[in-house]
Enzyme design. Structure first.
Site, PDB file in Angstrom:
ATOM      1  N   SER A 335       1.052  -0.745   0.155  1.00 50.21           N
ATOM      2  CA  SER A 335      -0.109   0.211  -0.136  1.00 50.21           C
ATOM      3  C   SER A 335       0.851   1.512  -0.244  1.00 50.21           C
ATOM      4  O   SER A 335       1.470   1.626  -0.394  1.00 50.21           O
ATOM      5  CB  SER A 335      -0.971  -0.124   1.423  1.00 50.21           C
ATOM      6  OG  SER A 335      -2.305   0.825   0.800  1.00 50.21           O
ATOM      7  N   LYS A 339       4.923   1.787  -2.118  1.00 53.65           N
ATOM      8  CA  LYS A 339       4.614   3.206  -3.076  1.00 53.65           C
ATOM      9  C   LYS A 339       5.939   3.565  -2.531  1.00 53.65           C
ATOM     10  O   LYS A 339       6.742   3.476  -3.619  1.00 53.65           O
ATOM     11  CB  LYS A 339       3.564   4.341  -2.514  1.00 53.65           C
ATOM     12  CG  LYS A 339       2.931   4.477  -2.705  1.00 53.65           C
ATOM     13  CD  LYS A 339       1.505   5.444  -2.348  1.00 53.65           C
ATOM     14  CE  LYS A 339      -0.049   5.468  -1.963  1.00 53.65           C
ATOM     15  NZ  LYS A 339      -1.230   4.676  -2.728  1.00 53.65           N
ATOM     16  N   TRP A 426      -9.869   0.677  -5.449  1.00 49.56           N
ATOM     17  CA  TRP A 426      -9.402   1.874  -5.392  1.00 49.56           C
ATOM     18  C   TRP A 426      -8.285   1.128  -5.211  1.00 49.56           C
ATOM     19  O   TRP A 426      -7.732   3.098  -6.178  1.00 49.56           O
ATOM     20  CB  TRP A 426      -9.142   1.602  -3.597  1.00 49.56           C
ATOM     21  CG  TRP A 426      -8.889   2.923  -2.881  1.00 49.56           C
ATOM     22  CD1 TRP A 426      -7.814   2.818  -2.088  1.00 49.56           C
ATOM     23  CD2 TRP A 426      -9.318   4.055  -3.078  1.00 49.56           C
ATOM     24  NE1 TRP A 426      -8.215   5.183  -2.063  1.00 49.56           N
ATOM     25  CE2 TRP A 426      -8.933   5.186  -2.272  1.00 49.56           C
ATOM     26  CE3 TRP A 426     -10.676   4.427  -3.587  1.00 49.56           C
ATOM     27  CZ2 TRP A 426      -9.452   6.902  -2.468  1.00 49.56           C
ATOM     28  CZ3 TRP A 426     -11.124   6.579  -3.831  1.00 49.56           C
ATOM     29  CH2 TRP A 426      -9.894   6.950  -2.942  1.00 49.56           C
ATOM     30  N   HIS A 477      -7.436  -6.003   0.071  1.00 49.50           N
ATOM     31  CA  HIS A 477      -6.409  -4.735   0.260  1.00 49.50           C
ATOM     32  C   HIS A 477      -5.796  -5.618   1.268  1.00 49.50           C
ATOM     33  O   HIS A 477      -5.511  -5.458   2.309  1.00 49.50           O
ATOM     34  CB  HIS A 477      -6.627  -3.457   0.058  1.00 49.50           C
ATOM     35  CG  HIS A 477      -5.539  -1.950  -0.134  1.00 49.50           C
ATOM     36  ND1 HIS A 477      -5.218  -2.168  -0.909  1.00 49.50           N
ATOM     37  CD2 HIS A 477      -5.293  -1.667   1.316  1.00 49.50           C
ATOM     38  CE1 HIS A 477      -4.037  -0.909  -0.436  1.00 49.50           C
ATOM     39  NE2 HIS A 477      -4.217  -1.027   0.904  1.00 49.50           N
TER      40      HIS A 477
HETATM   41  C1  GTR Z   1      -4.849   4.268   1.494  1.00 52.52           C
HETATM   42  C2  GTR Z   1      -4.204   5.044   0.567  1.00 52.52           C
HETATM   43  C3  GTR Z   1      -4.147   4.209  -0.070  1.00 52.52           C
HETATM   44  C4  GTR Z   1      -3.320   3.740   0.115  1.00 52.52           C
HETATM   45  C5  GTR Z   1      -4.174   2.802   1.451  1.00 52.52           C
HETATM   46  C6  GTR Z   1      -2.930   2.553   3.372  1.00 52.52           C
HETATM   47  O1  GTR Z   1      -6.894   5.355   2.878  1.00 52.52           O
HETATM   48  O2  GTR Z   1      -5.859   6.426   0.275  1.00 52.52           O
HETATM   49  O3  GTR Z   1      -3.450   5.252  -1.009  1.00 52.52           O
HETATM   50  O4  GTR Z   1      -1.855   3.872   0.934  1.00 52.52           O
HETATM   51  O5  GTR Z   1      -4.078   4.016   2.154  1.00 52.52           O
HETATM   52  O6  GTR Z   1      -1.655   2.480   3.556  1.00 52.52           O
HETATM   53  O7  GTR Z   1      -2.828   1.432   3.352  1.00 52.52           O
END
Ligand code: GTR
Length: 496
Positions: A335, A339, A426, A477
């Site tokens: 996540s 990045k 997402w 996720h």
């Molecule tokens: C979310 C964000 C994502 C992702 C995620 C995470 O809220 O929108 O880009 O990075 O968090 O890191 O769990």
């Protein structure tokens, strides 16, 4: 609706300004034509009472001052309203319609600053440098050029305890890594597990969200003292408690990783930079006050760049440790930390394999597709992650002269693995795959296969023939054992 209200307020304020200016003009012409006269009615049209009746002498300069003041106030209201329109502009709702996500142009990863395509691998080093610089300037921000002193303290070395069992075949180490500069220091706790039967094990390095103690049930792991999100279980007043142990152990299947022949190292991302917007005072940003991002320096480092820089400092330490292959460092992240892993892979070529798990917007997903999380949404919810230049593209993806496929390409010719999850819309799984696909021409320069696919594969069916691997895990996720099994297989396939 919000727009209508704002427009109505702006129109009313404009009318007020026009009225005040008209009155002001009238007053000026009255003064220039003879000085003191009296208004027939002071503030009450139709009133029979005049200032003369009241015995008041009007002082024009004071009156003009009042009118000027009113006009200025009205002007301020207009400016504030216009500012409000800019600030409160509604962010475009997230798009999940594939037919609206398919029409976009991407710059080739081989195109240099003049738009010409490079043709040979000999030109790649310069092209890669150009791409990293472009992404630093427009998105992640430049990390400081200056270095820090690194001091380490090994405060734990013994057999691992995992799943309630002592594992004689797995060595656990904990190292306090002190990053020091100009009398300030930041402590990062590095936890490392390595196989006892492999003297130089390739090593996965990844940051964790909730502290090292959250990655396994070993009671010897030091509880993080850094900032934690109160929404995480076992956190009270932004501090981790004993109850937070092992609460993200499903993301860190340490025994399976080490028993597959790999070392695995992790640190709490908050040790490097606490994940909230504090104006870049705390964490490693605080070591470099002269490199702080501000309106005049919109291209300096945000938090993703700070976390990636922290990974490089941990690599500095790992490559000196026995039991770890300094030529086998691999960076992994989920996540926002996916990045981060990609940006660490872009900025530090010591990472031989780069793994992005569900990294989404600002990670592997193409921003120009406008699917799922958008640039505007991420910059609004997390204003500290990227640099200020990236805000130019809020709901203006048409202005983007770059995209995330160039980020993937910066890793070439090193292998990169992109993992998505089927219910993680997402993060735009197809956008993550297409980034890999469009990065492939960089790999072809080296005679390597990238990622040929342009459509999502069936769930749990990895595509890993080339140097860019991809899978779509069935589910949410997250980063789970299934994902790690693919990362391990991919690393082995590439000789680690
Ligand atoms: C979310 C964000 C994502 C992702 C995620 C995470 O809220 O929108 O880009 O990075 O968090 O890191 O769990």
């Amino acid at each position: 609706m919000q727009w209508l209200i704002t427009i109505a307020v702006v129109l009313a304020a404009l009318a007020l300004v026009a009225f005040k200016l008209w009155r002001f003009g009238k007053e000026l012409s009255r003064l220039s034509s003879g000085g003191e006269t009296k208004t027939a009615c002071h503030g009450c049209p139709g009133s029979a009472r005049s200032d003369a009746d009241l015995g008041i002498t009007i002082k024009p300069l004071v009156q003009i001052g009042d009118k000027t003041k009113h006009a200025l106030i009205a002007l301020w209201v207009v400016v504030a309203c216009i500012g409000n329109v800019g600030m409160s502009q509604e962010i475009r709702p997230p798009n999940y319609d594939e037919s609206k996500a398919s029409n976009f142009d991407l710059v080739s990863v081989l195109a240099g600053p003049d738009g010409k395509l490079i043709e040979s691998k000999d030109q790649w080093a310069a092209q890669r440098k150009y791409l990293v610089d472009l992404l630093a300037r427009e998105e992640y921000g430049y990390a400081p050029k200056d270095s820090v002193a690194i001091r380490t303290e090994l405060f734990d070395d013994g057999p691992a305890v995992l799943g309630g069992q002592t594992k004689a075949n797995i060595r656990r180490r904990q190292i306090a890594v002190f990053l020091e500069r100009d009398g300030k220091q930041v402590r990062v706790d590095l936890a490392l597990w390595s196989p006892k039967d492999r003297p130089k094990a390739p090593c996965f390095l990844g940051l964790n969200f909730r502290g090292n103690q959250s990655t396994c049930d070993d009671p010897k792991i030091r509880l993080t003292t850094s900032w934690c999100d109160n929404r995480s279980p076992g956190v009270v007043d932004n501090k981790a408690t004993e109850a937070s142990r092992a609460n993200q152990s499903e993301r860190w299947p340490i025994a399976q990783i080490v028993e597959a022949g790999f070392a695995v190292a992790t640190a709490h991302y908050s040790d490097i930079d606490p994940d909230y917007d504090d104006g870049f005072e705390n964490g490693v940003h605080g070591l470099f006050p002269e490199d702080r991002i501000d309106a005049d320096h919109p291209s300096r480092w945000g938090s993703v760049a700070a976390w990636a820089w922290g990974l490089s400092r941990l690599a500095d330490v790992l490559e000196t440790l026995d039991g770890v292959d300094p030529k086998g460092l691999m960076v992994v992240g989920h996540s926002r930390l996916g990045k981060t892993a990609l940006w660490a892979g872009a900025t530090d070529e010591r990472f031989q394999v780069v793994v992005s798990n569900n990294s989404g917007c600002g990670g592997a997903a193409l921003s120009k597709r406008i699917y799922g999380e958008s640039v505007a949404r991420i910059n609004t919810a997390f204003p500290h992650w990227f640099n200020r230049n990236f805000r130019k593209y809020n709901d203006r993806e048409d202005l983007l002269l770059f995209d995330q496929h160039q980020l993937i390409a910066t890793i070439a010719p090193r292998p990169v693995y992109i993992a998505s999850a089927s219910n993680d819309k997402w993060a735009d799984p197809l956008g993550e795959l297409l980034s890999g696909h469009h990065a492939s021409s960089a790999y072809r320069l080296f005679g390597k296969q990238g990622l040929d696919a342009v459509e999502l594969p069936a769930v749990n069916t990895p595509i890993a023939q080339g140097a860019i691997g991809y899978h779509l895990r069935d589910g949410e996720h997250d980063m789970l054992l299934y994902d790690w099994e693919q990362f391990i297989a991919f690393a082995k396939q590439h000789g680690f």
